[in-house]
Design an enzyme around this catalytic site. Structure first.
Site, short mmCIF file in Angstrom:
data_model
loop_
_atom_site.label_atom_id
_atom_site.label_comp_id
_atom_site.label_asym_id
_atom_site.label_seq_id
_atom_site.Cartn_x
_atom_site.Cartn_y
_atom_site.Cartn_z
CB SER A 125 13.05 35.31 -14.11
OG SER A 125 13.96 35.66 -15.11
CG ASP A 140 21.82 36.04 -18.09
OD1 ASP A 140 22.82 35.29 -18.05
OD2 ASP A 140 20.67 35.63 -17.96
CG ASP A 189 12.52 41.04 -19.00
OD1 ASP A 189 11.39 41.28 -18.55
OD2 ASP A 189 13.41 40.47 -18.34
NE ARG A 232 21.67 34.93 -21.22
CZ ARG A 232 20.41 34.77 -21.59
NH1 ARG A 232 20.10 34.41 -22.84
NH2 ARG A 232 19.45 34.98 -20.72
#
Lengths: 403, 403, 403, 403
Positions: free
Chosen positions: A178, A126, A17, A97
């Protein structure tokens, strides 16, 4: 949000990504790119990542070693707060994160960027966990979320785009999961997991052995805590990274720490996820057992309730909020005496408590014992019960509430 | 409480404690005794118990078969409420006390008793769980709790008293555990457990095999639920008793359902308990997985919070209270659509979910999938995040709250 | 509790109850008595009280000036926590008991006492609020609660006992209210109040004017807060005692601060109480208004919920507990920015907010205004709503949950 | 959302905002318009509104008399749940939106519309309260929110647009308040209120007299409740509309029911609002007083907590959700015995309780009285306190938690 950024800081992982985002940004936002690579213990070859970022178009690369701060500043507070989301998820991705976003913002400000970009899709949690920290820490920065802008709508599209722009990928269409990894955990989404009526395939799991392969013989380990923070293994004082690294290895070998659940994403839909948190699962269990000695009932009940609130904040990306900080203040006080050791046995996926000890233990053998002693007069219980039951007694006598 | 009762209904289990109570009552309260034996699935020989009660001095004996009502009227509501006390205890003893007390009160009223007696000590939770129901259901009855009155202060004393009064006991001083069993679980207290730094000895466990002895091969079973209530196994509709009996056998064989914890008793002290709830552990897991499909996020969060409240009410003996009933009303509504099947794999002490299905599933593969679809516009997430983050953004812009 | 104490510290108020306790103790516990008189701002003549105590048999008297510490250490934390019990009671008596008990314990230890006594009845909350602090601070001290021991069962009995023992009383049978006063409030119980279908007689109220007598003209006052603590009136910095004294006078004149409610006592029964808290009512309102500017929504919601918990702890006498302290830590953090001024108008029993200002205000006129601006894009709301509503949309599309 | 609707159902109030929407829709979406006028007791001339809608371009008009259903189906449940948002707002606008949206959806489906439109801005709560019901009830309908689409950014713009399109307005730029009225309340926003440091001007208030103008003499009224629902005034059984109409008149005359607060909007910003809820304020107070007799402590505490949750759901527009319905089930059970009468005195803006009576009262004069009786043995309190305080006593003895 239609301003043209002058320079963009991209949270770069090196995966499919974020790799295609570099050429895409170049194509749509003609501005220099600073790739920010956060080392939160995922174990990548960061030098290789740096080269890849530069090769595919990044103008600058910053590699930030964040693993120790990730544990002490984000994981330990969440552990202390007793957070388990939806009864099973230990929040590994959620906690990582905010520290990545914070570092990204710092790099952005230090390198003169006026925009930040990330590689999260518009369907997941996310994106929230990146953007809320941006808003809290540097609301003046423009946010670019390519997945919400471009035409790429599937993994297949993404691979085609990568090939077209000569972005090297080790990802193939068959590698359907993923994943997100750091020192605390690895997550799995997609593929067979998208059907909640399908079991996770055994070969999906990466950090934990299967029950079949886990040793027949148990292994014990003693975790030392100070004020709710893990500080030692088998009496040996260790840094956070060293402690968790060793515990991950041990627990993973015994198949400890798998979770598989249907969860409720913050943006509104249900999704399926699988997680491996080997060392973390041991720590959560051990701390809970230590608290059972050191924390009184009323505080424990409130802490359990607030743990759900804290877990939702973390899951929802609301780390940099006054509420999270105020809850930390509560927890720090509640665990001020939670010092001691817990010995556990790892066996066939289980964490079994062998011994709990604390210099601050509130457990009194004399009180708990069947044999009666001096600390407590059994007759007191009669008065206790009669006061507790008074409302129901009155209701019954008055003919109210009960037939 | 100094009135002389005319006739006493005693909750009689046939164990050491209640057995010596009969002669002791005879000695101190010269009144006829009705022994009430509640069958909540503990698997005793009730005819033998009846004889023993009569032989040791009871004037009347009533054996009440309560197992099915125990499950449908007490266990299923608690299961539906999602109750787990202190994160691990499934409340087996707590749920059984109110139905026993209720039956005891009914027998007392039907046989002309003006007093009720039980064999619980003055240190434990069970005295509360008997007496609060008495107060709610028939506050006019006198309560006699010999353990809070007599001079017997240890198990050794009790055995001596039994021998002196020719009460047959199969209990010896070496059989140190205090146990309580019903169809849902068995509890263990005392002995080695009184030291929280000592592991439960393997030979203490009675209903579940050890990890070593549990089969290497997993076994699967599918549980069917209707509105949150378990109704079938592998597609076969079963009565509550039949369903749980079969599930206990299956789960016990695979070592499922052990718990070992330091808990906080209602009367104020910490104590150590160990529990085996084989079938119950499977049901708790399976229902939770089904709910993950059928219950929306907001309802699930509130239900989780109320589950703690419900668990405390049950643990504390506050079953016959308006609050417990109002919480039932909430739960019944929240689970009105929780119908479906969950297939689980039992293996080495684990309950692993294999498949969750429901005609009322809120899980949408199209929404959850990485691949984008029509139901959801990713751009919506940008607006969502900007509204959610607005307070932190304003705080940052105004220079408040964040450095 | 049948030990013979060597020396007793008595919490002495000089009222009927504690006055007769001195001769009664002399009669039943032949030990010297230290009368501890706590000045929490009730405005008594403490020298006169000292003489009365000595005259009726006390061997030593200690007068402790506690008013300032009462406000800063007990009232302000409770105010900051946002405590209102049963929606109306501002906890005046509840907050005073722990500081009195603490001082009493300190005097007891300093003067060689091995017992503490108080004059609370066995039906009320105050016995709990005295004895729980004793247990937390000096569990080795024997507790003597004459009202739970003696034969006096009514106010008439008490007066007869006083007369018999030559204890001077200004109390007559007609003065039927049981009252408790300190700088924060006065409480009224008994008499006409015992019937919840009877209005409090106007002559019962002591600190607040009636609506009829309150001036027709409003008066304004500006309260300054720092981190949630009141520090000034109309710009003038004042000690806690000076600030509240002046505010009491002002608010009382305008009839502010009456409450009349049926409450649930901790020992299990419902009771009726009336309270006057003139200055406190102003402070509660003013702080709430200031918080509406300085505290974000999520923190405010949690703080409101925890305020109920805190109120129950205070009401129940559980001041010296880890939970209360951990909640303080939460509140201190949540109010770290709550600095500013609130101007209110006092008029006919009302506290009407005139102006709220804070350097840390999170209120943005630009955002709130009907007129659209740059800080917020209205289109964001569409995405927000679509994410928030996604679960209900899916339920509707799937035909679940809605008809 | 770029599909061209075939026919649009518009929630039409006849005010400035919805009036200009008709020509604007005509201009941008060439489709017939059905104007849906909901009568929720705001007291408009609905025939006049009908004509105005037709004159300005509506193709069909439906006037729906919803006042009685609004009270019984939306207001009474919220009243019973004990909802007060941010301690003062009685949710008048919030409760009205879902019933209007529901009717609008029904009309849309009945008249063949494929789109729904409303006149709420993109900054406020009301857009959410319209659109979430749309999504829950008929997610297939397109939603048109002109305020989020058009260029009109201020009230001045709107007036200019109206004049240009010959839409008659009685609104002038000086009439700056944005208002919403129904039988329960009227709200005021904008104008001077946008500054939280400014007092609401006296001439803003419409339904309640000022303290100055309110009569010097109090008036009493007795409200009868059945299971928590108001059913009579002064003994006379009335429909919901008749009851509230009369109570509004009475309470308004005495200046009861004003509120002025800074609140936290769901979309993220703080805003200022003022509200008048005369009759509603009386009902909230009266029901609370009745509950103080009929609801036990534990249920009352939980109900208070859930009331906050319910209030947030209503405020946030989440009426048609499983959680709201499950909370209703809780409340219905909790108030099953809340039948009785409360007599209140209205005086200078106050609602003062004069008498509370209920056939199901749990208040026992004998128990509450200072004079001791037989229902309760004071010695029980000693045991109660010793059990409650055991954890702190142990902590003190073990040297843990306290210095």
């Amino acid at each position: 949000m239609n301003t043209n950024p002058k320079k963009i800081a991209l949270a770069y992982s090196g995966g499919l990504d974020t790799s295609i985002i570099i050429p895409w940004l170049k194509e749509h936002y003609p501005a220099p790119i600073v790739a920010v690579i956060a080392d939160v213990g995922q174990g990548d070859d960061y030098e290789k990542l740096r080269q890849k970022a530069l090769r595919t178009g990044a103008d600058e690369v910053v590699v930030a070693p964040l693993a120790e701060e990730f544990l002490t500043g984000y994981v330990w507070p969440t552990l202390k707060a007793g957070c388990v989301y939806d009864k099973t998820y230990l929040l590994g991705t959620s906690m990582a994160r905010p520290i990545i976003a914070k570092k990204q913002v710092e790099v952005a400000l230090a390198t003169g960027c006026d925009a930040v970009a990330h590689g999260c899709t518009g369907k997941g949690n996310d994106q929230v966990r990146f953007e809320l920290p941006y808003m809290a820490l540097a609301p003046q920065l423009q946010v670019i979320a390519p997945w919400r802008e471009w035409d790429i709508v599937s993994r297949e599209d993404a691979i085609a785009y990568a090939e077209k722009h000569h972005v090297p990928i080790d990802q193939t269409v068959k590698k359907i999961y993923s994943r997100d990894q750091n020192l605390w955990h690895i997550s799995h989404e997609g593929g067979a997991l998208e059907d909640p009526a399908q079991e996770p395939p055994e070969d999906m799991w990466l950090l934990t052995r299967s029950l079949r392969d886990a040793p027949d013989t148990a292994e014990t380990v003693t975790i030392g805590f100070e004020r709710g923070v893990p500080v030692s293994l088998d009496g040996q004082r260790l840094s956070a990274v060293a402690l968790l690294t060793r515990l991950n290895e041990l627990a993973g070998r015994h198949g400890v720490g798998r979770a598989d659940l249907v969860e409720n994403r913050f943006v509104g839909m249900k999704s399926r996820g699988a997680y491996e948190t080997p060392g973390g699962t041991v720590l959560v269990t051990a701390l809970r057992e230590l608290e059972s000695l050191t924390v009184d009932r009323a505080t424990a009940e409130m802490k359990e309730q607030l743990g759900h609130v804290y877990a939702r904040l973390v899951y929802n990306g609301q780390w940099f909020t006054p509420l999270r900080e105020a809850l930390d203040a509560f927890t720090d006080h509640a665990l001020a005496r939670t010092t001691g050791e817990v010995k556990v046995k790892l066996h066939k996926g289980h964490v079994l408590t062998v011994a709990r000890t604390s210099p601050n233990s509130l457990y009194s053998n004399a009180l708990a014992s069947f044999t009666m002693g001096e600390l407590y007069d059994q007759k007191d219980a009669a008065g206790f019960i009669r006061c507790i039951g008074l409302p129901q007694k009155m209701a019954a006598l008055l003919g109210v509430n009960r037939p």
